[in-house]
Design a protein around this motif. Structure first.
Motif, PDB file in Angstrom:
ATOM      1  N   LYS A 638     -35.193  26.110 -15.547  1.00 45.83           N
ATOM      2  CA  LYS A 638     -36.375  26.684 -16.168  1.00 45.83           C
ATOM      3  C   LYS A 638     -35.976  27.750 -17.196  1.00 45.83           C
ATOM      4  O   LYS A 638     -34.869  28.282 -17.169  1.00 45.83           O
ATOM      5  CB  LYS A 638     -37.284  27.317 -15.107  1.00 45.83           C
ATOM      6  CG  LYS A 638     -37.972  26.300 -14.208  1.00 45.83           C
ATOM      7  CD  LYS A 638     -39.015  25.525 -15.003  1.00 45.83           C
ATOM      8  CE  LYS A 638     -39.813  24.586 -14.106  1.00 45.83           C
ATOM      9  NZ  LYS A 638     -40.800  23.813 -14.878  1.00 45.83           N
ATOM     10  N   ALA A 639     -36.910  28.076 -18.081  1.00 47.98           N
ATOM     11  CA  ALA A 639     -36.659  29.087 -19.099  1.00 47.98           C
ATOM     12  C   ALA A 639     -36.468  30.459 -18.451  1.00 47.98           C
ATOM     13  O   ALA A 639     -37.084  30.785 -17.431  1.00 47.98           O
ATOM     14  CB  ALA A 639     -37.817  29.129 -20.087  1.00 47.98           C
ATOM     15  N   SER A 640     -35.579  31.265 -19.045  1.00 48.42           N
ATOM     16  CA  SER A 640     -35.381  32.638 -18.590  1.00 48.42           C
ATOM     17  C   SER A 640     -36.284  33.582 -19.369  1.00 48.42           C
ATOM     18  O   SER A 640     -36.845  33.235 -20.415  1.00 48.42           O
ATOM     19  CB  SER A 640     -33.912  33.048 -18.790  1.00 48.42           C
ATOM     20  OG  SER A 640     -33.052  32.243 -18.031  1.00 48.42           O
ATOM     21  N   THR A 641     -36.418  34.803 -18.861  1.00 46.66           N
ATOM     22  CA  THR A 641     -37.264  35.798 -19.526  1.00 46.66           C
ATOM     23  C   THR A 641     -36.576  36.327 -20.772  1.00 46.66           C
ATOM     24  O   THR A 641     -35.367  36.160 -20.962  1.00 46.66           O
ATOM     25  CB  THR A 641     -37.563  36.966 -18.581  1.00 46.66           C
ATOM     26  OG1 THR A 641     -36.319  37.640 -18.301  1.00 46.66           O
ATOM     27  CG2 THR A 641     -38.189  36.479 -17.280  1.00 46.66           C
ATOM     28  N   LEU A 642     -37.358  37.026 -21.608  1.00 45.46           N
ATOM     29  CA  LEU A 642     -36.824  37.616 -22.827  1.00 45.46           C
ATOM     30  C   LEU A 642     -35.757  38.653 -22.505  1.00 45.46           C
ATOM     31  O   LEU A 642     -34.720  38.731 -23.170  1.00 45.46           O
ATOM     32  CB  LEU A 642     -37.959  38.256 -23.637  1.00 45.46           C
ATOM     33  CG  LEU A 642     -37.557  38.918 -24.951  1.00 45.46           C
ATOM     34  CD1 LEU A 642     -36.945  37.895 -25.887  1.00 45.46           C
ATOM     35  CD2 LEU A 642     -38.765  39.581 -25.606  1.00 45.46           C
ATOM     36  N   GLU A 643     -35.988  39.439 -21.464  1.00 45.98           N
ATOM     37  CA  GLU A 643     -35.022  40.477 -21.092  1.00 45.98           C
ATOM     38  C   GLU A 643     -33.693  39.864 -20.651  1.00 45.98           C
ATOM     39  O   GLU A 643     -32.622  40.362 -20.993  1.00 45.98           O
ATOM     40  CB  GLU A 643     -35.602  41.362 -19.976  1.00 45.98           C
ATOM     41  CG  GLU A 643     -36.747  42.249 -20.431  1.00 45.98           C
ATOM     42  CD  GLU A 643     -36.355  43.132 -21.628  1.00 45.98           C
ATOM     43  OE1 GLU A 643     -35.246  43.707 -21.588  1.00 45.98           O
ATOM     44  OE2 GLU A 643     -37.131  43.219 -22.586  1.00 45.98           O
ATOM     45  N   ILE A 644     -33.767  38.800 -19.857  1.00 46.91           N
ATOM     46  CA  ILE A 644     -32.541  38.125 -19.433  1.00 46.91           C
ATOM     47  C   ILE A 644     -31.803  37.542 -20.639  1.00 46.91           C
ATOM     48  O   ILE A 644     -30.579  37.632 -20.742  1.00 46.91           O
ATOM     49  CB  ILE A 644     -32.858  37.012 -18.408  1.00 46.91           C
ATOM     50  CG1 ILE A 644     -33.350  37.634 -17.087  1.00 46.91           C
ATOM     51  CG2 ILE A 644     -31.640  36.130 -18.162  1.00 46.91           C
ATOM     52  CD1 ILE A 644     -33.781  36.608 -16.067  1.00 46.91           C
ATOM     53  N   ALA A 645     -32.563  36.965 -21.573  1.00 52.07           N
ATOM     54  CA  ALA A 645     -31.962  36.396 -22.776  1.00 52.07           C
ATOM     55  C   ALA A 645     -31.259  37.477 -23.595  1.00 52.07           C
ATOM     56  O   ALA A 645     -30.130  37.284 -24.071  1.00 52.07           O
ATOM     57  CB  ALA A 645     -33.023  35.701 -23.618  1.00 52.07           C
ATOM     58  N   LYS A 646     -31.914  38.639 -23.775  1.00 54.41           N
ATOM     59  CA  LYS A 646     -31.290  39.745 -24.513  1.00 54.41           C
ATOM     60  C   LYS A 646     -30.002  40.185 -23.834  1.00 54.41           C
ATOM     61  O   LYS A 646     -28.978  40.411 -24.479  1.00 54.41           O
ATOM     62  CB  LYS A 646     -32.266  40.919 -24.607  1.00 54.41           C
ATOM     63  CG  LYS A 646     -33.434  40.680 -25.553  1.00 54.41           C
ATOM     64  CD  LYS A 646     -34.481  41.786 -25.457  1.00 54.41           C
ATOM     65  CE  LYS A 646     -33.920  43.139 -25.822  1.00 54.41           C
ATOM     66  NZ  LYS A 646     -34.981  44.187 -25.787  1.00 54.41           N
ATOM     67  N   SER A 647     -30.071  40.297 -22.512  1.00 56.16           N
ATOM     68  CA  SER A 647     -28.898  40.730 -21.750  1.00 56.16           C
ATOM     69  C   SER A 647     -27.737  39.752 -21.912  1.00 56.16           C
ATOM     70  O   SER A 647     -26.580  40.161 -22.080  1.00 56.16           O
ATOM     71  CB  SER A 647     -29.273  40.874 -20.265  1.00 56.16           C
ATOM     72  OG  SER A 647     -28.138  41.174 -19.482  1.00 56.16           O
ATOM     73  N   GLU A 648     -28.042  38.439 -21.867  1.00 53.34           N
ATOM     74  CA  GLU A 648     -27.003  37.423 -21.998  1.00 53.34           C
ATOM     75  C   GLU A 648     -26.348  37.473 -23.381  1.00 53.34           C
ATOM     76  O   GLU A 648     -25.129  37.376 -23.502  1.00 53.34           O
ATOM     77  CB  GLU A 648     -27.596  36.032 -21.769  1.00 53.34           C
ATOM     78  CG  GLU A 648     -27.807  35.664 -20.311  1.00 53.34           C
ATOM     79  CD  GLU A 648     -26.487  35.513 -19.577  1.00 53.34           C
ATOM     80  OE1 GLU A 648     -26.340  36.157 -18.520  1.00 53.34           O
ATOM     81  OE2 GLU A 648     -25.618  34.795 -20.084  1.00 53.34           O
ATOM     82  N   ILE A 649     -27.173  37.631 -24.422  1.00 51.57           N
ATOM     83  CA  ILE A 649     -26.636  37.684 -25.785  1.00 51.57           C
ATOM     84  C   ILE A 649     -25.748  38.909 -25.958  1.00 51.57           C
ATOM     85  O   ILE A 649     -24.630  38.827 -26.488  1.00 51.57           O
ATOM     86  CB  ILE A 649     -27.778  37.696 -26.821  1.00 51.57           C
ATOM     87  CG1 ILE A 649     -28.590  36.384 -26.756  1.00 51.57           C
ATOM     88  CG2 ILE A 649     -27.222  37.899 -28.227  1.00 51.57           C
ATOM     89  CD1 ILE A 649     -27.806  35.146 -27.104  1.00 51.57           C
ATOM     90  N   MET A 650     -26.207  40.064 -25.485  1.00 49.57           N
ATOM     91  CA  MET A 650     -25.435  41.303 -25.636  1.00 49.57           C
ATOM     92  C   MET A 650     -24.151  41.249 -24.809  1.00 49.57           C
ATOM     93  O   MET A 650     -23.099  41.724 -25.240  1.00 49.57           O
ATOM     94  CB  MET A 650     -26.290  42.504 -25.224  1.00 49.57           C
ATOM     95  CG  MET A 650     -27.472  42.750 -26.166  1.00 49.57           C
ATOM     96  SD  MET A 650     -28.480  44.159 -25.662  1.00 49.57           S
ATOM     97  CE  MET A 650     -27.345  45.506 -25.939  1.00 49.57           C
ATOM     98  N   LYS A 651     -24.241  40.662 -23.611  1.00 48.68           N
ATOM     99  CA  LYS A 651     -23.078  40.583 -22.735  1.00 48.68           C
ATOM    100  C   LYS A 651     -21.950  39.768 -23.390  1.00 48.68           C
ATOM    101  O   LYS A 651     -20.767  40.027 -23.144  1.00 48.68           O
ATOM    102  CB  LYS A 651     -23.483  39.952 -21.404  1.00 48.68           C
ATOM    103  CG  LYS A 651     -22.337  39.865 -20.392  1.00 48.68           C
ATOM    104  CD  LYS A 651     -22.839  39.393 -19.042  1.00 48.68           C
ATOM    105  CE  LYS A 651     -23.236  37.943 -19.087  1.00 48.68           C
ATOM    106  NZ  LYS A 651     -23.613  37.408 -17.760  1.00 48.68           N
TER     107      LYS A 651
END
Length: 675
Positions: A638-651
């Motif tokens: 399933k799709a992840s939240t915007l916050e999780i997506a931001k965290s993944e990109i920054m990580k």
């Protein structure tokens, strides 16, 4: 490859190749009972107490089972015990020991090999016979099971061929090889119908001559396709057509099996086997018949898959070629406002693009209602000066009157004032400005290669560009709007190609538009000059075009991909670049597409580039692509939240992604430009 459909080395029902049974016992009782019982089973018993006879038979390996009084034979001073070991290395030859008692000093435990059975003295002749028959039946069962596994493996190999290559030439070559070698046939051939319903030899395997195989088309192949039934021919030299020709390699096509191939209930070709084993030609073995039917079903699947792939690939290539041609012509036309120069460019580009022999551009004089040739290639000056057509007369006159394009595939029997007798096929399209016909563009061929509907579509689009260019020469003030419309048409075509990819996978619907939006937002933050780069815009919408080659079952798979499936998936950047590279104006975009799965730390694919070795456009696409994947539903999660997506990109900044691109991306997020 060993043949799957083979005769067993023995057969208890009378088809034995080798059926001798060695029975060595110097104290045998009632040998006649054993002899009679084994002969009833179609076996040839050799009962002996002669050590030399026994040694020779064991050394030669010419028996299918050996029953040995081990105490007698091993006690003989001239007997080499290694003979028994070598005999038993062949797992298809059971070995039975006769022992005086279970704890005999000649127990099989003394040897590095095991025996298949033991007969303890005293024994009855019937017991010995039953033990022999039991060992042979057991061995036959094992061989049948082994053959079934081999059959399944061959079917798996055929089903796996599309993963190795979807191109018909390579796929059909491997397919013919696998099936012919599996069935023990010397040669094989694949015939398919083309779009004109002509039967063509697609590929062959084995020593059969290609010219001989083409001769077969009008006889066995055509019959199979017309009647939709297989044909088994045990001796081709007895057929009515055989003596009509001088065959180059007649020994390679003594017999044949021809099986029709179907797609959606329609016969599309024939799979043919030559110099096949007698058992296949005679069809007296149900197991062989069933296996052959299974092979043909699998062959149909992979062939049809390859045909569909080629069709999609051809349509895609045509769309890209059309885009390239229109772009180049538009680019050339935009370089001048001189009407004569424009007409010359239109005609010469049409001649080159369609590989035509004659092209003429006729303009309409509205007051006189006459069409005259303004520029042409392949026509004499006399014809150019002397050709004047009324609207409605001739091919071009009818097109000018109706305002509709015309495709003439076969000019035989057409008598028209504007048709040369050497012309084989022709296209004629109107030049229109706001639904008003201003002229006609004609393209003709004297070669046997016909025009197609796709050619007509391309010429119609070229005529539209030509009409716009002609109008531009007359109305110079409107040129900017005309060029903007053409550019918009290119972008729409590019997007349409990408939408074709998305249509294969409902989970990625809208992915191209979102990635383009995110990529442009990042470019605005990072370097606004990128927004002026058309190649960057094309790369954004075409980054996944290589997925056209990925089978649907991989693209939409529920769950994680296998290593083999992941290898197929990872080909899409390189395939996308290969699709775009032949198009001159998309070569820069091709590199952006090729490298959009590279990682900043050098651990990406396909080239393992790192840092600024990766084009900045590809680095931007990588972030935008990953972000949309995280916040979108996929078959496996399933799709992840915007916050999780931001965290993944920054990580992953500095490892997977360029830190500067990530920073620009986060800035766009903060400004609410994304998502």
């Amino acid at each position: 490859m060993s043949h799957i459909c083979r005769l067993y080395p023995f057969d208890l029902k009378g088809n034995a190749q080798m059926n001798k049974v060695l029975f060595f016992d110097d104290e045998i009782e009632q040998p006649e009972i054993i002899i009679e019982a084994l002969k009833k089973e179609q076996l040839e018993p050799i009962i002996t107490s002669d050590i030399n006879i026994a040694t020779n038979l064991l050394s030669e390996g010419s028996t299918i089972v050996a029953v040995i009084n081990v105490e007698t034979i091993c006690s003989h001073e001239d007997f080499d015990r290694q003979i028994l070991g070598r005999y038993h290395q062949d797992q298809t030859k059971p070995l039975i020991f006769i022992l005086p008692h279970a704890e005999s000093e000649f127990s099989p435990l003394q040897y590095e090999f095991h025996v298949d059975d033991l007969i303890l003295k005293p024994y009855k002749p019937q017991e010995a016979v039953l033990r022999i028959i039991n060992q042979l039946k057991k061995l036959k069962t094992f061989e049948m099971a082994g053959d079934e596994l081999l059959r399944l493996n061959v079917l798996f190999q055929i089903g796996n061929l599309p993963y190795q290559s979807m191109h018909m030439d390579e796929l059909s070559k491997k397919l013919l090889s696998v099936i012919a070698e599996t069935l023990g046939c010397e040669s094989a051939a694949l015939y398919l119908k083309d779009e004109d319903e002509q039967i063509l030899l697609v590929n062959k395997f084995g020593p059969a001559d290609e010219e001989d195989l083409r001769k077969m088309i009008q006889f066995t192949t055509k019959t199979v396709i017309d009647f939709k039934k297989p044909i088994y021919t045990s001796d081709l030299s007895r057929e009515f057509f055989w003596n009509r020709y001088r065959w180059k390699e007649p020994s390679s096509i003594k017999n044949s099996i021809c099986i029709p191939l179907e797609s959606n209930g329609k016969v599309t070709g024939s799979f043919e086997l030559y110099n096949a084993p007698h058992r296949l030609i005679s069809r007296d073995n149900d197991l062989d018949n069933r296996f052959l039917a299974q092979l043909m079903k699998e062959a149909e699947k992979v062939i049809n898959l390859s045909v569909q792939f080629q069709r999609v690939n051809r349509d895609l290539e045509f769309a890209i070629d059309e885009l390239s041609i229109l772009y180049e012509i538009s680019d050339a036309l935009s370089s001048t406002i001189n009407l004569e120069e424009m007409l010359r460019l239109i005609v010469r580009n049409a001649l080159k693009s369609f590989d035509a022999q004659v092209v003429s551009l006729m303009m309409l004089d509205k007051e006189e209602g006459l069409l005259s040739i303004r520029f042409s290639e392949g026509l004499s000056e006399d014809i150019i000066r002397g050709t004047k057509l009324k609207v409605g007369d001739g091919i071009a006159g009818r097109v000018a009157k109706s305002g509709q394009p015309l495709l003439l595939v076969d000019m035989m029997g057409i008598d028209s004032v504007d048709v040369d007798k050497n012309i084989k096929s022709a296209l004629s399209v109107p030049l229109k400005i706001k639904d008003e016909v201003i002229g006609v563009l004609n393209v003709s061929k004297t070669s046997r290669y016909r025009f197609t509907e796709n050619d007509l579509k391309l010429l119609f689009n070229l005529a539209s560009l030509a009409a716009q260019a002609i109008e531009k020469a007359s109305l110079y003030s409107d040129i900017k709007n005309s060029l903007d419309e053409i550019k918009s048409s290119y972008m729409s075509t590019v997007k349409a190609l990408s939408k074709a990819i998305e249509a294969k996978d409902p989970y990625t619907r809208g992915h191209v538009d979102r990635v383009a939006k995110y990529g442009l937002a990042v470019a605005l933050e990072l370097d606004s000059e990128l927004l002026k780069d058309d190649m960057f815009r094309y790369a954004l919408v075409l980054h996944d075009i290589g997925k056209i080659e990925i089978p649907d079952h991989i693209l939409t798979k529920q769950g994680h991909l296998t290593d083999e499936e992941m290898a197929v998936m990872r080909r899409h950047p390189e395939v996308g670049a290969q699709i775009l590279s032949p198009v001159r104006f998309l070569k820069e975009a091709a590199d952006m597409v090729r490298y959009h799965q590279e990682r900043y730390d050098g651990k990406g694919y396909p080239m393992g580039l790192k840092g600024e070795e990766i084009p900045i456009a590809a680095r931007i696409i990588a972030v935008a692509d990953a972000f949309d994947a995280i916040i979108s539903d996929r078959p496996y999660r399933k799709a992840s939240t915007l916050e999780i997506a931001k965290s993944e990109i920054m990580k992953n900044a500095g490892s997977q992604f360029d830190p500067a691109v990530v920073s620009a991306f986060m800035s766009a997020l903060d400004k609410k430009v994304i998502p």
